[in-house]
Design an enzyme around this catalytic site. Structure first.
Site, short mmCIF file in Angstrom:
data_model
loop_
_atom_site.label_atom_id
_atom_site.label_comp_id
_atom_site.label_asym_id
_atom_site.label_seq_id
_atom_site.Cartn_x
_atom_site.Cartn_y
_atom_site.Cartn_z
CG ASP A 9 -1.97 1.14 1.06
OD1 ASP A 9 -3.02 0.61 1.66
OD2 ASP A 9 -1.62 2.33 0.92
CG MET A 10 1.51 3.08 -3.65
SD MET A 10 3.29 2.72 -3.81
CE MET A 10 3.87 4.27 -4.37
CG ASP A 103 -2.56 3.34 -2.36
OD1 ASP A 103 -3.89 2.64 -2.11
OD2 ASP A 103 -2.39 3.91 -1.22
CD GLU A 104 -5.65 -1.69 -0.30
OE1 GLU A 104 -6.15 -2.42 0.31
OE2 GLU A 104 -6.29 -0.68 -0.23
P1 TTP Z 1 -5.27 5.11 1.11
O1 TTP Z 1 -4.25 4.04 0.74
O2 TTP Z 1 -6.22 4.81 1.95
O3 TTP Z 1 -4.37 6.45 1.91
P2 TTP Z 1 -2.92 7.07 1.53
O4 TTP Z 1 -2.31 6.36 0.42
O5 TTP Z 1 -3.25 8.39 1.12
O6 TTP Z 1 -2.50 6.85 2.89
P3 TTP Z 1 -1.87 5.65 3.63
O7 TTP Z 1 -0.41 6.00 3.73
O8 TTP Z 1 -2.26 5.59 5.10
O9 TTP Z 1 -1.86 4.39 2.81
O10 TTP Z 1 -5.78 5.56 -0.15
C1 TTP Z 1 -5.28 5.56 -1.49
C2 TTP Z 1 -5.60 7.03 -2.14
O11 TTP Z 1 -6.97 7.28 -2.44
C3 TTP Z 1 -5.28 8.16 -1.31
O12 TTP Z 1 -3.81 8.70 -1.62
C4 TTP Z 1 -6.38 9.24 -1.75
C5 TTP Z 1 -7.45 8.16 -2.32
N1 TTP Z 1 -8.53 8.38 -1.30
C6 TTP Z 1 -9.62 8.98 -1.38
O13 TTP Z 1 -9.55 9.82 -2.33
N2 TTP Z 1 -10.56 9.28 -0.22
C7 TTP Z 1 -10.35 8.69 0.75
O14 TTP Z 1 -11.21 8.85 1.55
C8 TTP Z 1 -9.48 7.57 0.79
C9 TTP Z 1 -9.40 6.99 2.14
C10 TTP Z 1 -8.50 7.62 -0.13
MG MG Z 2 -2.13 4.13 0.70
#
Ligand code: TTP
Ligand code: MG
EC number: 2.7.7.7
Length: 358
Positions: A9-10, A103-104
């Site tokens: 997960d990015m 991103d996952e």
């Molecule tokens: P996530 O992997 O949940 O969040 P993240 O990568 O920003 O942070 P983390 O380090 O905790 O993993 O989500 C990936 C992308 O999806 C995030 O960068 C932006 C988008 N996203 C939204 O647009 N709305 C949301 O509510 C969430 C949770 C994510």
């Molecule tokens: Mg992420």
């Protein structure tokens, strides 16, 4: 043979891409989100998280918490471009890659010669060198535990959960860490004094069904380390969508149709770029009492034209009984097929089950 699963997960994905593209933003609280007064935070850099800013929080609240933050609009296309590059790196390791979101992903590395920790370090190195970004990874013998592990020490984390650690290692974790438990169930459990997975382990199968409905048994098994879900190799794109929050709530159907037409146009372009056809059209509404409603229509054939997408979205809107005024509307497409499989309606893609609607 025991399986070996990696979940990657990015870190702060959209915000990290912005920091890479503009190095002046590095080390600063960067918030990416909708820029209308009603917009919400998509994500923010870890620097901004120190101020309490979180995904899905209204921007105006984020601005109160972090007035010195740098607020940027969402650039979907750019994030998708980088996401493709990340997935190319993952595919250089194995074909057994299941994309979960932009991103996952899960990787099944059971049959690879290299140790999973070495594989993760190699992926991290490539992602850092080629894209300048960090990710967090979890390694375990099933998907649930690999995902739990990847969140263990974000950002730039790496955590291994082996069989002998389970369930002890899970016991102190808050129940919200169990993927699939929705907010309503969390509230119900908190009301009866259950906050941790350790406490959840004391519930019987019947009690789990009572609290979580039909997914109770699945959750009962997962927190005990049983999860046989395979890593499903499929297309990267599961759904594409656009949504917007209005400055003023509205009940005006012709206005809503104009917004849906714009979205239909953008989504037609997106389908075209990926050479995809879609079979399911979903319209999402948020009403002024903050309730979210989604209405989907799955068609008999795959579609890809503006006219078809727009007509289906209008049909959904016309059959939706607007109760109160609308503050957000969204349009998304899912259930994709490759263009070359257009005629084969049996070519349905596996869609990850939504365990519970929040
Ligand atoms: P996530 O992997 O949940 O969040 P993240 O990568 O920003 O942070 P983390 O380090 O905790 O993993 O989500 C990936 C992308 O999806 C995030 O960068 C932006 C988008 N996203 C939204 O647009 N709305 C949301 O509510 C969430 C949770 C994510
Ligand atoms: Mg992420």
């Amino acid at each position: 043979m025991q399986r070996l699963i990696i979940h990657v997960d990015m870190d702060a994905f959209f915000a990290s891409v912005e920091q890479m593209d503009n190095p002046k933003l590095k080390g600063k609280p960067v918030i990416v989100g909708g820029n209308s007064p009603r917009g919400v935070v998509s994500t923010c850099s870890y620097e901004a998280r120190k101020y309490g800013v979180r995904s899905a929080m209204p921007i105006f609240i984020a601005k109160q918490l972090c007035p010195g933050g740098i607020y940027l609009a969402v650039r979907h296309k750019r994030y998708e471009e980088i996401s493709h590059k990340v997935f190319d790196i993952l595919h250089s390791v194995t074909d057994m890659v299941e994309p979960v979101s932009i991103d996952e992903a899960y990787l099944d590395v059971s049959t690879l010669k290299d140790e999973p920790v070495e594989i993760v370090n190699m992926i991290k190195k490539k992602v850092k060198e080629l894209l300048g970004l960090t990710l967090s990874a979890g390694i375990s013998y099933n998907k649930f535990l690999a995902k739990t592990a990847s969140e263990w020490n974000k950002p730039d984390g790496l955590k291994v959960i082996t069989e002998d650690m389970v369930p002890e290692i899970l016991k102190p974790l808050p129940i919200k860490k169990v993927h699939g438990i929705g907010e309503k169930s969390i509230e119900k459990l908190n009301e009866i004094g259950i906050y941790t997975i350790g406490q959840l382990l004391n519930l019987t199968e019947d009690e789990m069904v009572y609290y979580f409905g039909k997914y109770g048994i699945e959750i009962y098994n997962r927190i005990r380390g049983y999860d046989n879900r395979p890593v499903c190799v499929e297309r990267e794109t599961k759904s594409i969508g656009r949504e917007t929050t209005f400055d003023n709530d509205t009940t005006d159907k012709s206005f809503l149709k104009a917004v849906l037409s714009d979205f239909a146009q953008e989504l037609t372009r997106a389908l075209d770029e990926e050479a995809l056809f879609a079979k399911t059209v979903t319209v999402k509404f948020k009403t002024d009492n903050f309730k979210t409603h989604t209405r989907s229509k799955t068609l008999k054939k795959y579609i890809n034209t503006y006219g078809e997408i727009k007509a289906t979205a209008f049909d959904i809107l016309d059959n939706y009984n607007i109760n109160g005024s609308i503050r957000l509307i969204g349009l998304s497409l899912s259930n994709f097929s490759d263009a070359r499989y257009e005629q084969l309606s049996f070519f349905d893609l596996h869609m990850d089950k939504q365990l519970e609607e929040g």
